[in-house]
Write a protein that holds these residues in place. Structure first.
Motif, PDB file in Angstrom:
ATOM      1  N   ASP A  21      49.169  33.998 -37.961  1.00 36.46           N
ATOM      2  CA  ASP A  21      48.535  32.714 -38.287  1.00 36.46           C
ATOM      3  C   ASP A  21      49.453  31.845 -39.138  1.00 36.46           C
ATOM      4  O   ASP A  21      49.549  30.631 -38.929  1.00 36.46           O
ATOM      5  N   ALA A  22      50.123  32.458 -40.095  1.00 35.19           N
ATOM      6  CA  ALA A  22      51.051  31.714 -40.948  1.00 35.19           C
ATOM      7  C   ALA A  22      52.172  31.112 -40.105  1.00 35.19           C
ATOM      8  O   ALA A  22      52.581  29.961 -40.304  1.00 35.19           O
ATOM      9  N   GLN A  23      52.649  31.896 -39.129  1.00 37.46           N
ATOM     10  CA  GLN A  23      53.709  31.415 -38.231  1.00 37.46           C
ATOM     11  C   GLN A  23      53.209  30.237 -37.382  1.00 37.46           C
ATOM     12  O   GLN A  23      53.922  29.246 -37.191  1.00 37.46           O
ATOM     13  N   LYS A  24      51.975  30.347 -36.897  1.00 39.53           N
ATOM     14  CA  LYS A  24      51.382  29.253 -36.099  1.00 39.53           C
ATOM     15  C   LYS A  24      51.316  27.962 -36.918  1.00 39.53           C
ATOM     16  O   LYS A  24      51.626  26.882 -36.421  1.00 39.53           O
ATOM     17  N   LEU A  25      50.892  28.099 -38.162  1.00 36.75           N
ATOM     18  CA  LEU A  25      50.782  26.921 -39.029  1.00 36.75           C
ATOM     19  C   LEU A  25      52.161  26.337 -39.323  1.00 36.75           C
ATOM     20  O   LEU A  25      52.337  25.120 -39.370  1.00 36.75           O
ATOM     21  N   ARG A  26      53.121  27.218 -39.499  1.00 39.04           N
ATOM     22  CA  ARG A  26      54.491  26.762 -39.750  1.00 39.04           C
ATOM     23  C   ARG A  26      55.015  25.965 -38.554  1.00 39.04           C
ATOM     24  O   ARG A  26      55.602  24.897 -38.707  1.00 39.04           O
ATOM     25  N   GLU A  27      54.790  26.504 -37.361  1.00 39.81           N
ATOM     26  CA  GLU A  27      55.225  25.830 -36.129  1.00 39.81           C
ATOM     27  C   GLU A  27      54.520  24.479 -35.969  1.00 39.81           C
ATOM     28  O   GLU A  27      55.108  23.506 -35.507  1.00 39.81           O
ATOM     29  N   ALA A  28      53.234  24.442 -36.368  1.00 36.55           N
ATOM     30  CA  ALA A  28      52.442  23.206 -36.222  1.00 36.55           C
ATOM     31  C   ALA A  28      52.978  22.072 -37.084  1.00 36.55           C
ATOM     32  O   ALA A  28      52.723  20.898 -36.818  1.00 36.55           O
ATOM     33  N   ALA A  32      58.729  16.262 -35.527  1.00 35.29           N
ATOM     34  CA  ALA A  32      58.035  14.984 -35.756  1.00 35.29           C
ATOM     35  C   ALA A  32      56.550  15.164 -35.505  1.00 35.29           C
ATOM     36  O   ALA A  32      56.134  15.707 -34.494  1.00 35.29           O
ATOM     37  N   GLY A  33      55.752  14.710 -36.461  1.00 38.89           N
ATOM     38  CA  GLY A  33      54.301  14.818 -36.311  1.00 38.89           C
ATOM     39  C   GLY A  33      53.805  16.221 -36.577  1.00 38.89           C
ATOM     40  O   GLY A  33      54.584  17.179 -36.661  1.00 38.89           O
ATOM     41  N   THR A  34      52.506  16.347 -36.708  1.00 36.71           N
ATOM     42  CA  THR A  34      51.883  17.634 -37.011  1.00 36.71           C
ATOM     43  C   THR A  34      50.850  17.942 -35.949  1.00 36.71           C
ATOM     44  O   THR A  34      50.087  17.058 -35.546  1.00 36.71           O
ATOM     45  N   ASN A  35      50.822  19.182 -35.490  1.00 33.13           N
ATOM     46  CA  ASN A  35      49.843  19.586 -34.470  1.00 33.13           C
ATOM     47  C   ASN A  35      48.521  19.941 -35.165  1.00 33.13           C
ATOM     48  O   ASN A  35      48.308  21.077 -35.571  1.00 33.13           O
ATOM     49  N   GLU A  36      47.675  18.943 -35.297  1.00 30.39           N
ATOM     50  CA  GLU A  36      46.423  19.143 -36.036  1.00 30.39           C
ATOM     51  C   GLU A  36      45.443  20.041 -35.288  1.00 30.39           C
ATOM     52  O   GLU A  36      44.596  20.685 -35.895  1.00 30.39           O
ATOM     53  N   ALA A  37      45.575  20.083 -33.959  1.00 30.39           N
ATOM     54  CA  ALA A  37      44.692  20.950 -33.166  1.00 30.39           C
ATOM     55  C   ALA A  37      44.924  22.421 -33.526  1.00 30.39           C
ATOM     56  O   ALA A  37      43.975  23.210 -33.632  1.00 30.39           O
ATOM     57  N   VAL A  38      46.170  22.795 -33.735  1.00 30.79           N
ATOM     58  CA  VAL A  38      46.502  24.187 -34.103  1.00 30.79           C
ATOM     59  C   VAL A  38      45.967  24.497 -35.501  1.00 30.79           C
ATOM     60  O   VAL A  38      45.415  25.564 -35.744  1.00 30.79           O
TER      61      VAL A  38
END
Length: 320
Positions: A21-28, A32-38
């Motif tokens: 989960d921490a890795q997913k948030l890091r990738e998000a 450029a921009g942030t993947n708010e869905a993740v």
């Protein structure tokens, strides 16, 4: 309160892996921009305990604080929800109370919602966190920001001295109802201290009997008398106490409804309740909302909010 533990819409994620989960948030947050869905997918579907483990894993992995990183990437209401989800419950309550007293004027609703609805143990924990975080007691902060009888009611609730037994003293319940009647409806002017002494001290079962007796003595519900006898913040806090004693889910359902009804949305109230109750009694709040207003909470949020902020609240709502 423990019995309500499984009445939340947010429950433990199975196959949970804090590092993943921490890795997913890091990738998000990369590029450029942030993947708010993740971010929504991860944080709205983990319990508070699981989120704390994600925070630890993120710090080990990146050497930075997850809340700080998200705060720099996000903005507005979506950011407020996310940061709230990352805080321990008492830390969030302390933060919300601090926020309620920030700047010119006080958002009394923030103080009332929390102090009228929390248990003695929860209030004690919040006051301890507040002192640790802000270097002054919550009582000092409230006394510096409020006044009069409203202040006295908040300070009484802050002592966390409410009787939490199930015992009902029938003779005392009759006397309490009579005392409140004589302190309000039966006289010119109102003796608010008598209301405080009964409403801030007695246990829930006892107060429910007092409310029944009060109806017999006065011919009206205690809420109606409070509305007739009080005004402003004092009226609001006494009504909140009575409503929480009758049914916390109904109290929160009404607060959510009012936060979205009419012109604009009171975002701070909506966010605070959705974040704070998602893991405790959101299923009961949803049921009460439908019963009281004939519409689902989900449909109300969907029609009243917008953007990623709406999406994360709908996830916390747990569907229709």
């Amino acid at each position: 309160m423990a019995a309500l533990g499984n009445r939340g819409t947010v429950t433990e994620a199975s196959g949970f892996n804090a590092e993943e989960d921490a890795q997913k948030l890091r990738e998000a947050m990369k590029g450029a921009g942030t993947n708010e869905a993740v971010i929504t997918e991860v944080l709205a579907h983990r319990t508070n305990a699981q989120r704390q483990r994600i925070k630890e894993a993120f710090k080990q992995m990146v050497g930075k604080d997850l809340a700080d990183e998200l705060s720099s990437e996000l903005s507005g209401n979506f950011c407020s929800v996310v940061l709230g989800l990352l805080m321990l419950a008492p830390v969030y309550d302390a933060y919300e109370m601090k926020y309620a007293m920030k700047g010119a004027g006080t958002e009394e609703a923030g103080l009332i919602d929390i102090l009228a609805s929390r248990s003695n143990a929860e209030i004690q924990t919040v006051t301890a966190f507040y002192k640790k975080e802000h270097g002054k007691t919550l009582e000092d902060a409230i006394c510096g920001d409020t006044s009069g009888m409203f202040q006295r009611v908040l300070v009484s609730l802050l002592t966390a001295g409410r009787d939490e037994s199930d015992k009902v003293d029938e003779a005392l319940a009759v006397q309490d109802a009579k005392d409140i009647y004589e302190a309000g409806e039966a006289r010119w002017g109102t003796d608010e201290v008598k209301f405080l002494t009964v409403l801030c001290v007695r246990n829930r079962n006892h107060l429910l009997r007092v409310f029944e007796e009060y109806q017999k003595v006065s011919g009206r519900e205690i809420e109606d008398s409070i509305k007739r006898e009080m005004s402003g913040s004092l009226e609001e806090v006494f009504l909140a106490i009575v409503k929480c004693m009758r049914s916390k889910p109904a109290f929160f359902a009404e607060r959510l409804y009012k936060s979205m009804k009419g012109l604009g949305t009171t975002d701070s109230v909506l966010i605070r309740i959705m974040v704070a109750r998602a893991e405790i009694d959101m299923l009961d709040i949803k049921a009460q909302f439908l019963k009281m207003y004939g519409k689902t909470l989900y449909s109300f949020i969907k029609g009243d909010t917008s953007g990623d902020y709406r999406k994360i609240l709908l996830e916390l709502c747990g569907g229709e």
